[in-house]
Scaffold this active site. Structure first.
Site, PDB file in Angstrom:
ATOM      1  N   THR A 164      40.491  41.595  29.126  1.00  0.00           N
ATOM      2  CA  THR A 164      39.899  42.211  27.938  1.00  0.00           C
ATOM      3  C   THR A 164      40.104  41.180  26.834  1.00  0.00           C
ATOM      4  OG1 THR A 164      41.933  43.281  27.197  1.00  0.00           O
ATOM      5  CG2 THR A 164      40.528  44.557  28.695  1.00  0.00           C
ATOM      6  N   HIS A 165      39.149  41.088  25.937  1.00  0.00           N
ATOM      7  CA  HIS A 165      39.191  40.061  24.875  1.00  0.00           C
ATOM      8  C   HIS A 165      39.298  38.656  25.465  1.00  0.00           C
ATOM      9  CE1 HIS A 165      40.105  43.526  22.232  1.00  0.00           C
ATOM     10  NE2 HIS A 165      40.912  43.880  23.221  1.00  0.00           N
ATOM     11  N   SER A 286      25.236  14.734  35.808  1.00  0.00           N
ATOM     12  CA  SER A 286      25.003  14.182  34.474  1.00  0.00           C
ATOM     13  C   SER A 286      24.417  12.785  34.622  1.00  0.00           C
ATOM     14  CB  SER A 286      26.330  14.109  33.721  1.00  0.00           C
ATOM     15  OG  SER A 286      26.247  13.164  32.679  1.00  0.00           O
ATOM     16  N   LYS A 292      30.409  14.493  36.812  1.00  0.00           N
ATOM     17  CA  LYS A 292      30.035  15.843  36.399  1.00  0.00           C
ATOM     18  C   LYS A 292      29.278  16.629  37.454  1.00  0.00           C
ATOM     19  CE  LYS A 292      30.436  17.796  33.028  1.00  0.00           C
ATOM     20  NZ  LYS A 292      29.714  17.671  31.742  1.00  0.00           N
ATOM     21  N   ASN A 294      27.397  20.264  36.990  1.00  0.00           N
ATOM     22  CA  ASN A 294      27.114  21.245  35.943  1.00  0.00           C
ATOM     23  C   ASN A 294      26.440  22.508  36.490  1.00  0.00           C
ATOM     24  OD1 ASN A 294      28.085  19.493  33.944  1.00  0.00           O
ATOM     25  ND2 ASN A 294      26.085  18.496  33.744  1.00  0.00           N
ATOM     26  N   GLU A 299      23.409  28.424  33.521  1.00  0.00           N
ATOM     27  CA  GLU A 299      23.154  28.279  32.083  1.00  0.00           C
ATOM     28  C   GLU A 299      21.713  28.655  31.736  1.00  0.00           C
ATOM     29  OE1 GLU A 299      26.134  24.740  30.703  1.00  0.00           O
ATOM     30  OE2 GLU A 299      24.636  24.286  32.217  1.00  0.00           O
ATOM     31  N   GLN A 331      -4.693  41.987  21.908  1.00  0.00           N
ATOM     32  CA  GLN A 331      -4.907  40.857  22.817  1.00  0.00           C
ATOM     33  C   GLN A 331      -3.637  40.002  22.912  1.00  0.00           C
ATOM     34  OE1 GLN A 331      -8.818  38.916  23.155  1.00  0.00           O
ATOM     35  NE2 GLN A 331      -7.842  37.117  22.247  1.00  0.00           N
TER      36      GLN A 331
END
Ligand code: ARG
Length: 468
Positions: A164-165, A286, A292, A294, A299, A331
């Site tokens: 939580t948080h 990358s 990297k 990714n 995303e 339209q």
């Protein structure tokens, strides 16, 4: 060649009262053919149903109906094959098809638009499109749900911290977390089923706005096109775009759910969390940093929610200032609709394919699940079950946490003596509180105890089996 009026006026199908051509810039501004050509199948199906009904009602000769149906079928085959020439000066899909039909079959083609307006025509086409889009979207949501249920089964023993948080809170099963998303996507599926039902009403027969003067049979047309019902108010029939907003609303919320799931995947696969690894097929590199890997797919699933939400806002805003009945503003309903349909469908496909390719680091999940005093609630519950008021138990365990933090220790390092210093009600069995005990203790409907999660998973699977 389009028909040209004898006085050398406009070449448009609606050009009778005009004495010249529209400005080229206006043709460009007014035209929707570049995007509404996508509705050609719906438009032809609607026209065939309409012509069939007109002949049955004795409004047009049967021979004309036959020529219209054959002509439209030929046009459909040509569009399918990419052999049909669309013209911008013919404005939209309705006029492009009708103009070519007239070129080919003459007066029979000129009778097709009897008792019909482009206003009820376009509403019919768009409803047919939305109905099919709802079915396809709900179908893909079901596939995603099945992927999540299967993954929950494969990872039945995997534990992660629950948050939580975004602070570690209590241990949970990964399967429980995945099934939370399955629950969201179940509600999304329901929303598309409901959107379909509201779209599935025939507007044709409303004419331009007030109804038509011919003895038409709207129920027959509805049946031909698979509509559940016919619209009950002609003004509403030609101007209502709520069914599009319904699609957008369901899509926007689905996109938000996909975005949240994508965000989890991005966090889990980061070095900071390290709970999961993404398969190479769903990762990208990358161009400058050789090391990297990714999570671009996740995303984009997150990022694309922006346009789906934007499209909902566009549709609402397009509607808000319109007086009854049809206005050309409408339209502008199509590009955003097509965009949301395309976006949600491909996002559902890719997320469904990606999820099962992830591998989870069960050891790391377990370590993280009990780190940062995540068993503190269990220790407080332990005291409360011995009769200590919960608030007093909370206070005592809180002080124990503070002491451990000062001394650089964890609960696992504590002796019974340490516990007793915090509260006299602690007994030796407090040392038995561990990850497994913590999970097993949450044995309530909807809780994360392994037996409850397995039950919930199978209930989800059974529910899915009852759908479509
Ligand atoms: N292309 C138009 C649309 O998408 C078709 C309806 C045009 N009707 C009219 N009265 N101009 O809404």
């Amino acid at each position: 060649m389009t028909q040209t009026s004898s006085d050398g006026g406009s070449s448009k199908l609606w050009g009778g009262r005009f004495s010249g051509e529209t400005d080229a810039l206006v043709d460009q501004f007014n035209a929707s053919i570049d995007f509404d050509r996508r509705l050609y199948r719906e438009d032809i199906a609607g026209s065939i149903a309409h012509a069939t009904m007109l002949a049955r009602q004795g409004v047009i000769p049967e021979a004309d109906r036959d020529a219209i149906v054959a002509g439209l079928q030929q046009i459909e085959a040509e569009i399918d094959a990419g052999a049909f020439v669309f013209r911008l000066d013919r404005e939209d899909i309705h006029l492009n098809i009708e103009a070519v039909l007239i070129e080919r079959i003459g007066d029979a083609g000129r009778r097709l638009h009897t008792g019909r307006s482009r206003n009820d025509q376009v509403a019919t086409d768009t409803r047919l499109f939305v109905r099919a889009a709802c079915d396809e979207t709900a179908g893909l949501l079901r596939l995603l749900r099945r992927a999540l249920i299967d993954l929950a089964e494969r990872e039945a023993g995997t534990v992660i911290p629950g948050y939580t948080h975004l602070q570690r809170a209590q241990p949970i099963l990964l399967a429980h977390h995945l099934l939370a998303y399955e629950a969201m996507f179940t509600r999304d599926t329901e929303r598309f089923v409901q959107a379909r039902a509201r779209a599935n009403v025939l507007p044709l027969g409303a004419g331009a706005l007030a109804g038509v003067t011919y003895p038409i049979d709207r129920e027959f047309v509805a049946k031909q096109l698979g509509f559940e019902a016919i619209s009950t108010n002609s003004l509403d029939a030609v101007s209502d775009r709520d069914f599009i907003v319904d699609y957008h609303s369901a899509a926007a919320l689905t996109a938000v759910h996909l975005s949240r799931l994508a965000e989890e995947v991005i966090l889990w696969t980061s070095a900071e969390f390290g709970f999961a690894r993404m398969d190479d097929r769903y990762s990208t590199g990358s161009s400058i940093m050789p090391q990297k890997k990714n999570p671009d797919v996740a995303e984009l699933a997150r990022g694309k929610s922006a346009r789906v939400i934007g499209n909902l806002v566009q549709a609402l805003t397009m509607l808000k200032g319109q007086p009854l009945a049809y206005n050309k503003d409408n339209q502008e309903d199509k590009e955003s609709l097509f965009d949301s349909v395309d976006t949600i469908l491909i996002t559902l496909r890719v997320v469904t394919a990606m999820m099962p390719t992830m591998t989870f680091d069960a050891a790391r999940g377990r370590t993280a699940a009990i780190a940062n005093f995540a068993l503190a609630t269990d220790v407080a519950d332990y005291l409360a079950k011995k009769g200590v008021p919960f608030r007093e138990a909370h206070e005592a365990v809180g002080s124990l946490v503070a002491r451990c933090e000062r001394e650089g220790r964890t609960f696992e390092d504590l002796t019974l003596e340490d516990y007793r210093q915090a509260h006299a009600a602690f007994d030796a069995d407090v040392l038995a509180i561990d990850l497994e005990a913590s999970l097993a203790a949450r044995d309530v409907p909807g809780g994360t105890a392994p037996n409850r999660v397995a039950e919930a998973r199978e209930a989800a699977r059974a529910r899915l089996a009852t759908e479509a």
